[in-house]
Design a protein around this motif. Structure first.
Motif, PDB file in Angstrom:
ATOM      1  N   ALA A 291       0.400  -6.339   9.521  1.00 24.44           N
ATOM      2  CA  ALA A 291      -0.938  -6.415  10.120  1.00 24.44           C
ATOM      3  C   ALA A 291      -1.339  -5.074  10.730  1.00 24.44           C
ATOM      4  O   ALA A 291      -2.488  -4.639  10.616  1.00 24.44           O
ATOM      5  CB  ALA A 291      -0.976  -7.514  11.173  1.00 24.44           C
TER       6      ALA A 291
ATOM      7  N   LEU B  80      -2.387  -2.829   7.971  1.00 20.17           N
ATOM      8  CA  LEU B  80      -3.713  -3.222   7.499  1.00 20.17           C
ATOM      9  C   LEU B  80      -4.800  -2.637   8.382  1.00 20.17           C
ATOM     10  O   LEU B  80      -5.773  -2.048   7.888  1.00 20.17           O
ATOM     11  CB  LEU B  80      -3.799  -4.751   7.480  1.00 20.17           C
ATOM     12  CG  LEU B  80      -5.173  -5.361   7.246  1.00 20.17           C
ATOM     13  CD1 LEU B  80      -5.701  -5.021   5.865  1.00 20.17           C
ATOM     14  CD2 LEU B  80      -5.112  -6.887   7.445  1.00 20.17           C
ATOM     15  N   ARG B  81      -4.637  -2.772   9.674  1.00 21.06           N
ATOM     16  CA  ARG B  81      -5.657  -2.266  10.600  1.00 21.06           C
ATOM     17  C   ARG B  81      -5.737  -0.739  10.560  1.00 21.06           C
ATOM     18  O   ARG B  81      -6.827  -0.163  10.594  1.00 21.06           O
ATOM     19  CB  ARG B  81      -5.355  -2.760  12.015  1.00 21.06           C
ATOM     20  CG  ARG B  81      -5.456  -4.278  12.168  1.00 21.06           C
ATOM     21  CD  ARG B  81      -5.337  -4.712  13.620  1.00 21.06           C
ATOM     22  NE  ARG B  81      -5.259  -6.150  13.757  1.00 21.06           N
ATOM     23  CZ  ARG B  81      -6.306  -6.982  13.685  1.00 21.06           C
ATOM     24  NH1 ARG B  81      -7.513  -6.491  13.478  1.00 21.06           N
ATOM     25  NH2 ARG B  81      -6.140  -8.288  13.836  1.00 21.06           N
TER      26      ARG B  81
ATOM     27  N   HIS C 296      -7.461   0.343   7.244  1.00 21.32           N
ATOM     28  CA  HIS C 296      -8.886   0.014   7.273  1.00 21.32           C
ATOM     29  C   HIS C 296      -9.638   0.971   8.202  1.00 21.32           C
ATOM     30  O   HIS C 296     -10.679   1.527   7.820  1.00 21.32           O
ATOM     31  CB  HIS C 296      -9.062  -1.436   7.733  1.00 21.32           C
ATOM     32  CG  HIS C 296     -10.473  -1.901   7.769  1.00 21.32           C
ATOM     33  ND1 HIS C 296     -11.319  -1.814   6.681  1.00 21.32           N
ATOM     34  CD2 HIS C 296     -11.203  -2.466   8.772  1.00 21.32           C
ATOM     35  CE1 HIS C 296     -12.501  -2.308   7.002  1.00 21.32           C
ATOM     36  NE2 HIS C 296     -12.463  -2.700   8.262  1.00 21.32           N
TER      37      HIS C 296
ATOM     38  N   ILE D  74      -7.468  -2.106   0.024  1.00 20.45           N
ATOM     39  CA  ILE D  74      -6.101  -2.329   0.472  1.00 20.45           C
ATOM     40  C   ILE D  74      -5.313  -3.040  -0.626  1.00 20.45           C
ATOM     41  O   ILE D  74      -5.831  -3.939  -1.290  1.00 20.45           O
ATOM     42  CB  ILE D  74      -6.075  -3.207   1.746  1.00 20.45           C
ATOM     43  CG1 ILE D  74      -6.864  -2.553   2.883  1.00 20.45           C
ATOM     44  CG2 ILE D  74      -4.645  -3.499   2.170  1.00 20.45           C
ATOM     45  CD1 ILE D  74      -6.329  -1.238   3.361  1.00 20.45           C
TER      46      ILE D  74
ATOM     47  N   LEU E 238      -2.229  -5.401  -0.594  1.00 18.40           N
ATOM     48  CA  LEU E 238      -1.392  -6.175   0.317  1.00 18.40           C
ATOM     49  C   LEU E 238      -0.043  -6.462  -0.315  1.00 18.40           C
ATOM     50  O   LEU E 238       0.040  -6.948  -1.442  1.00 18.40           O
ATOM     51  CB  LEU E 238      -2.066  -7.506   0.653  1.00 18.40           C
ATOM     52  CG  LEU E 238      -3.292  -7.488   1.563  1.00 18.40           C
ATOM     53  CD1 LEU E 238      -3.798  -8.913   1.733  1.00 18.40           C
ATOM     54  CD2 LEU E 238      -2.973  -6.864   2.904  1.00 18.40           C
TER      55      LEU E 238
ATOM     56  N   LEU F 169      -0.610 -12.714   6.376  1.00 18.88           N
ATOM     57  CA  LEU F 169      -1.237 -11.399   6.195  1.00 18.88           C
ATOM     58  C   LEU F 169      -2.448 -11.507   5.284  1.00 18.88           C
ATOM     59  O   LEU F 169      -3.479 -10.860   5.525  1.00 18.88           O
ATOM     60  CB  LEU F 169      -0.220 -10.406   5.621  1.00 18.88           C
ATOM     61  CG  LEU F 169      -0.694  -8.954   5.483  1.00 18.88           C
ATOM     62  CD1 LEU F 169      -1.172  -8.385   6.816  1.00 18.88           C
ATOM     63  CD2 LEU F 169       0.405  -8.078   4.884  1.00 18.88           C
TER      64      LEU F 169
ATOM     65  N   THR G  61      -6.381 -10.646   6.408  1.00 19.00           N
ATOM     66  CA  THR G  61      -7.208  -9.739   5.609  1.00 19.00           C
ATOM     67  C   THR G  61      -8.534 -10.389   5.249  1.00 19.00           C
ATOM     68  O   THR G  61      -9.596  -9.761   5.340  1.00 19.00           O
ATOM     69  CB  THR G  61      -6.450  -9.328   4.338  1.00 19.00           C
ATOM     70  OG1 THR G  61      -5.188  -8.764   4.697  1.00 19.00           O
ATOM     71  CG2 THR G  61      -7.228  -8.310   3.538  1.00 19.00           C
TER      72      THR G  61
ATOM     73  N   VAL H 123     -11.875  -7.454   4.632  1.00 19.26           N
ATOM     74  CA  VAL H 123     -11.437  -6.206   3.998  1.00 19.26           C
ATOM     75  C   VAL H 123     -11.312  -6.397   2.485  1.00 19.26           C
ATOM     76  O   VAL H 123     -10.828  -7.431   2.022  1.00 19.26           O
ATOM     77  CB  VAL H 123     -10.077  -5.766   4.583  1.00 19.26           C
ATOM     78  CG1 VAL H 123      -9.535  -4.551   3.847  1.00 19.26           C
ATOM     79  CG2 VAL H 123     -10.214  -5.470   6.070  1.00 19.26           C
TER      80      VAL H 123
ATOM     81  N   ALA I  56      -9.484  -6.188  -0.720  1.00 18.69           N
ATOM     82  CA  ALA I  56      -8.039  -6.122  -0.923  1.00 18.69           C
ATOM     83  C   ALA I  56      -7.621  -6.787  -2.221  1.00 18.69           C
ATOM     84  O   ALA I  56      -8.229  -7.758  -2.671  1.00 18.69           O
ATOM     85  CB  ALA I  56      -7.311  -6.790   0.242  1.00 18.69           C
TER      86      ALA I  56
ATOM     87  N   LEU J  68     -10.000 -13.395  -1.639  1.00 21.60           N
ATOM     88  CA  LEU J  68      -9.738 -11.959  -1.719  1.00 21.60           C
ATOM     89  C   LEU J  68     -10.118 -11.428  -3.101  1.00 21.60           C
ATOM     90  O   LEU J  68     -10.208 -12.173  -4.070  1.00 21.60           O
ATOM     91  CB  LEU J  68      -8.270 -11.682  -1.418  1.00 21.60           C
ATOM     92  CG  LEU J  68      -7.850 -12.030   0.018  1.00 21.60           C
ATOM     93  CD1 LEU J  68      -6.340 -11.910   0.183  1.00 21.60           C
ATOM     94  CD2 LEU J  68      -8.575 -11.163   1.037  1.00 21.60           C
TER      95      LEU J  68
END
Length: 246
Positions: free
Chosen positions: A11, A14-15, A18, A25, A27, A42, A46, A51, A53, A86
């Motif tokens: 996580a 990810l932040r 971003h 992203i 993942l 996760l 997202t 985001v 991804a 996603l």
């Protein structure tokens, strides 16, 4: 535009990616093992963040020679990605000789209809780049992640350029492995790729000594570094601007 994709497995990563300006992203879990399917948590985070991804679909570490049981797990993981809304998935499968396992890939592509699809570095195991590019296009992939069949993208420039020429705008060739702000300009000067993939990671410090002693800590763990994401994004923009001015 050259898209910047950053692979993350936490996580915090990810932040950081971003916030650092990643366009997309990837993942994963366990990036130190090449990246495997991430946790449901996760993926959900997202989706909640909105985001863009794509999700690695890889049920175990090691090679990309998969069984029927592996396929069943990957189908279930793809369904989970679809349910969360996603953008897409990252897929790959080989025969023991390194050629693409077209039957396995056809099944995975069928399961992921309507989603964006990246063919991962299973591509780097093939003996015939032209054949593999054509197979990826025919299967419906929109992106190939490749290091140019080398240990790192800077070492695989000739094959990256070859894949880019063969693609002829039909599929995005995305260079990955060993790319950073210091070398991306040379890569893009050598061939005008549509996407760059990086981890922008740094070694993790401060792991629990007791956990390490008992073998719970995976060697080679790293963390996504937001400043490195910013630097890579800036270097890509500078390289594209320099090319445009020629």
């Amino acid at each position: 535009m050259t898209l910047l994709e950053i692979c993350v497995d936490t996580a915090a990563g990810l932040r950081a990616a971003h916030k650092g300006g990643a366009d997309r992203i990837e993942l994963c879990s366990a990036l130190e093992l090449g990246g495997m399917t991430p946790t449901a948590g996760l993926m959900a985070l997202t989706a909640e963040m909105g985001v863009t991804a794509r999700v690695m679909i890889r049920p175990r570490a090691g090679d990309f020679v998969f069984t029927g049981d592996d396929l069943d797990m990957m189908r279930a993981d793809i369904a989970a990605v679809r349910a969360l809304g996603l953008e897409g998935v990252v897929l790959g499968a080989n025969h023991p000789d390194g050629s693409l396992d077209l039957a396995m890939l056809e099944a995975l592509v069928e399961e992921s209809q309507g989603m964006k699809k990246t063919l991962h570095r299973a591509f780097d195991l093939v003996s015939d780049i032209a054949e593999a590019v054509e197979q990826a296009v025919a299967l419906g992939f929109d992106t190939i992640l490749t290091s140019g069949r080398a240990a790192s993208a800077p070492a695989g420039l000739d094959d990256l350029a070859l894949a880019q020429r063969i693609s002829a705008g039909r599929i995005t060739i995305m260079a990955g492995a060993g790319i950073n702000a210091g070398n991306v300009g040379a890569i893009l000067a050598a061939t005008p790729l549509g996407a760059i993939h990086g981890s922008c990671s740094a070694p993790i410090e401060g792991d629990s000594a007791p956990a390490t002693r008992l073998g719970f800590v995976s060697p080679g763990r790293r963390r996504t570094d937001g400043a490195s994401v910013v630097a890579l994004k800036t270097s890509i923009s500078q390289a594209k601007a320099a090319h445009a001015s020629l």
